[in-house]
Motif scaffolding. Sequence first.
Motif, PDB file in Angstrom:
ATOM      1  N   PRO A 257       0.649  -1.048  -0.096  1.00 13.26           N
ATOM      2  CA  PRO A 257       0.040   0.037   0.108  1.00 13.26           C
ATOM      3  C   PRO A 257       0.918   1.198  -0.336  1.00 13.26           C
ATOM      4  O   PRO A 257       0.622   2.251  -0.852  1.00 13.26           O
ATOM      5  N   GLU A 258       1.970   1.394   0.724  1.00 19.60           N
ATOM      6  CA  GLU A 258       2.720   2.519   0.899  1.00 19.60           C
ATOM      7  C   GLU A 258       3.145   2.695  -0.520  1.00 19.60           C
ATOM      8  O   GLU A 258       3.470   4.091  -0.634  1.00 19.60           O
ATOM      9  N   LEU A 259       3.483   2.113  -1.334  1.00 16.32           N
ATOM     10  CA  LEU A 259       4.217   2.369  -2.658  1.00 16.32           C
ATOM     11  C   LEU A 259       2.826   2.095  -3.738  1.00 16.32           C
ATOM     12  O   LEU A 259       3.233   2.394  -4.943  1.00 16.32           O
ATOM     13  N   ARG A 260       1.824   2.372  -3.382  1.00 22.51           N
ATOM     14  CA  ARG A 260       0.576   2.268  -4.153  1.00 22.51           C
ATOM     15  C   ARG A 260       0.568   1.011  -5.154  1.00 22.51           C
ATOM     16  O   ARG A 260       0.220   1.229  -6.319  1.00 22.51           O
ATOM     17  N   LEU A 261       1.200   0.041  -4.706  1.00 20.80           N
ATOM     18  CA  LEU A 261       1.452  -1.209  -5.528  1.00 20.80           C
ATOM     19  C   LEU A 261       0.253  -2.058  -5.458  1.00 20.80           C
ATOM     20  O   LEU A 261       0.204  -2.687  -4.197  1.00 20.80           O
ATOM     21  N   LYS A 262      -0.576  -2.551  -6.210  1.00 20.30           N
ATOM     22  CA  LYS A 262      -1.434  -3.577  -6.203  1.00 20.30           C
ATOM     23  C   LYS A 262      -1.604  -4.492  -7.532  1.00 20.30           C
ATOM     24  O   LYS A 262      -2.080  -3.962  -8.535  1.00 20.30           O
ATOM     25  N   GLN A 263      -0.872  -5.627  -7.510  1.00 21.75           N
ATOM     26  CA  GLN A 263      -1.182  -6.233  -8.923  1.00 21.75           C
ATOM     27  C   GLN A 263      -1.728  -7.778  -8.840  1.00 21.75           C
ATOM     28  O   GLN A 263      -1.503  -8.492  -7.742  1.00 21.75           O
ATOM     29  N   THR A 264      -2.280  -8.201  -9.484  1.00 23.27           N
ATOM     30  CA  THR A 264      -2.814  -9.662  -9.613  1.00 23.27           C
ATOM     31  C   THR A 264      -2.359 -10.465 -10.701  1.00 23.27           C
ATOM     32  O   THR A 264      -2.092 -10.014 -11.815  1.00 23.27           O
ATOM     33  N   PHE A 265      -1.939 -11.513 -10.399  1.00 25.01           N
ATOM     34  CA  PHE A 265      -1.359 -12.648 -11.366  1.00 25.01           C
ATOM     35  C   PHE A 265      -2.150 -13.829 -11.360  1.00 25.01           C
ATOM     36  O   PHE A 265      -2.904 -14.061 -10.505  1.00 25.01           O
ATOM     37  N   VAL A 266      -1.925 -14.797 -12.373  1.00 21.12           N
ATOM     38  CA  VAL A 266      -2.501 -15.957 -12.292  1.00 21.12           C
ATOM     39  C   VAL A 266      -1.235 -17.073 -12.431  1.00 21.12           C
ATOM     40  O   VAL A 266      -0.424 -16.933 -12.955  1.00 21.12           O
ATOM     41  N   THR A 267      -1.605 -18.416 -11.222  1.00 23.40           N
ATOM     42  CA  THR A 267      -0.737 -19.180 -11.380  1.00 23.40           C
ATOM     43  C   THR A 267      -0.507 -19.980 -12.697  1.00 23.40           C
ATOM     44  O   THR A 267      -1.639 -20.246 -13.343  1.00 23.40           O
ATOM     45  N   ASP A 268       0.624 -20.491 -13.087  1.00 21.34           N
ATOM     46  CA  ASP A 268       0.787 -21.451 -14.051  1.00 21.34           C
ATOM     47  C   ASP A 268       0.763 -22.773 -13.517  1.00 21.34           C
ATOM     48  O   ASP A 268       0.224 -23.061 -12.495  1.00 21.34           O
ATOM     49  N   THR A 269       0.901 -23.938 -14.523  1.00 23.02           N
ATOM     50  CA  THR A 269       0.506 -25.072 -14.171  1.00 23.02           C
ATOM     51  C   THR A 269       1.219 -25.885 -12.902  1.00 23.02           C
ATOM     52  O   THR A 269       0.960 -26.758 -12.282  1.00 23.02           O
ATOM     53  N   ASN A 270       2.360 -25.066 -12.655  1.00 24.72           N
ATOM     54  CA  ASN A 270       3.131 -25.520 -11.481  1.00 24.72           C
ATOM     55  C   ASN A 270       2.647 -24.828 -10.246  1.00 24.72           C
ATOM     56  O   ASN A 270       3.153 -24.951  -9.013  1.00 24.72           O
ATOM     57  N   GLY A 271       1.411 -24.031 -10.167  1.00 20.26           N
ATOM     58  CA  GLY A 271       1.132 -23.330  -9.123  1.00 20.26           C
ATOM     59  C   GLY A 271       1.818 -22.112  -8.911  1.00 20.26           C
ATOM     60  O   GLY A 271       2.149 -21.833  -7.487  1.00 20.26           O
ATOM     61  N   ARG A 272       2.607 -21.560  -9.801  1.00 22.68           N
ATOM     62  CA  ARG A 272       3.506 -20.727  -9.372  1.00 22.68           C
ATOM     63  C   ARG A 272       3.376 -19.211 -10.144  1.00 22.68           C
ATOM     64  O   ARG A 272       2.723 -19.403 -11.368  1.00 22.68           O
ATOM     65  N   VAL A 273       3.657 -18.173  -9.575  1.00 18.64           N
ATOM     66  CA  VAL A 273       3.909 -16.941 -10.313  1.00 18.64           C
ATOM     67  C   VAL A 273       5.258 -16.314 -10.256  1.00 18.64           C
ATOM     68  O   VAL A 273       5.835 -16.427  -9.222  1.00 18.64           O
TER      69      VAL A 273
END
Length: 614
Positions: A257-273
């Motif tokens: 929050p302090e850096l105003r950063l918020k991002q969403t990603f989706v895991t790959d088939t290994n359950g990884r981002v």
Amino acid sequence: MMLAIVGVMGALAQQVPQVINVMSRQAVSLNGDWHYIVDVQEEGYYDYRMNPTRWGFFNNAKPQRPEDLIEYDFDAAPTMHVPGDWNTQDERLFFYEGTVWFQRYFTIENGELKIDNDASRSQIVNCKSSNRKLLYFGAVNYDCHVYVNGKKAGHHVGGFTPFNFDVTDLLHKGKNFVIVKVDNKRSASAVPTQIFDWWNYGGITRDVLLVSMPETYIENYSLPLTPSKGRGKEREIAFSTQLSQAVAGQSITVSIPELRLKQTFVTDTNGRVCALLKVPAKKLTLWCPENPKRYQVEISLNDNDDVLTDSIGFRTIETRGKQILLNGNPIFLKGICLHEEKPNGGGRANSAEDARTLLTWAKELGCNFVRLAHYPHNEYMVREAERMGILVWSEIPCYWTIDWKNEATYQNAQQQLTDMIRRDYNRANVIIWSIANETPHSAERDTFLGRLARYARTQDSTRLISMAMEVTGASNYVNRLNDNMNQYVDVVSFNQYVGWYRDVNDAPKMRWEIPYDKPVIISEFGGGAKYGLHGAKNQRWTEEFQENLYRENLAMLDKIDGLAGTTPWILKDFRSPRRVLTGIQDYYNMKGLVSDKGERKKAWYVLKEWYEGK
Ligand code: GCB
């Protein structure tokens, strides 16, 4: 290491990868008073033919009929505090090395855990469901077998790193019990090996927690700042996270929050981002000793299926020629070595308060760096140091005469290294992983440690690797560092004891040749003194002897080309069974700059003054 215990009905419990940032997990503490039974001949584990017995103490058996013979009773046995070592809690166990069994109860009612003592702790985490229960130990020294309700949960080897078992299927409603068999006997093939200069404190020495996890959870995450290329407007954080199961399409949100950063990603088939987070360079305050800035970070899985929070500092650590660069700027490491021992003869340390006391002493000495010798210290220590702006060297106990040719010994050392790195990967203050201390040169050692160094880099490419080497003997006062391991390390470190194991009068004549274009740390020097004992500067054990030794050593260090820091031996007098001189040592290594009670010896002021000038 045993990975899974198979019972009659299949796998009931298993060791799962170490839960990181356990402090932000929903957990109930099992710290408190545990019953214990000292079992010199492992009567509770082996029968009279030395075969493992099914009637072992892990059953927590009780006579059912008046004529039943059961020759142990945990409930009637005395208690001791967990976490803690047994040596300082029961006078009879001061020198004891062997097996002790521990037992405690807890109750599960309506899916909730009830603990009968005041040590319980429950933290709030917004998980929707908490299906899995992991039994977590911060550390147990050295070898332990864990049982829940009479069934084996797992086995663990190594005295200073965390581990956990998934015990979901071993628990039931109502009263449950945990039994732990702990054995701290030394052995030639262990890590550390048979001889070492510190107290072999036995027991469940760190926190025990029952941690609640959702079915799929965030198993690991990391956010190292990447080295800056030039003076760009943006900095990059290499975000990665791993789920406990290899499931694709799960959404992971990271926010600062302090850096105003918020991002969403989706895991790959290994359950990884894996992703690069970009932040404006101007907005980012880098972590450093003068300003140990940490940001609140939140990582969540799907719609709050699992949420973790952490305080994370961002910084870079690199070398350039003989310099160590923190955030691109050269830094001199004003350090001190520490053992994980409470002040005042208190045994093993394991609390934020112990850490604060020891680290405050280090700060008052003028330190910006500590070498946590000779094994991974508890997590409070590393986190307190991070909060207080103290850089850390963290080490595994590959100390002196390890069984270099033994593959099981290697695997044990590698596991300890893995677990040390895994637990503290996100700590900004940890800058050096040390893989060994004062090991004798041989081809077998080089193979073992070379392999370990290469492995360490696969686990963490963002930090520096080192080890405390030795310079053995000088020819005509020229000490030349000549250790094959130099090619594997980023920082060349060595211990030297001019003035203690070598003549102090040699100090002004000594020259040090370090033929490598790498930074140099003197990872140990020092000598013993008994606080309050005074005399001439050539009289051993007096404060004046130690004071003079420090003066001579510091003058000598000033002439070492490329010196990037030092960690003298040691902050505080500490217990060691090797130090037997009656009236002086009394089982303490007396090389502390302060006594066990924190009283400052004369040499303390010499080092402080030198650090003030750095
Ligand atoms: C060393 C060891 C350290 C000992 C110290 C000493 O070189 O690394 O563990 O305690 O010397 O006091 O001799």
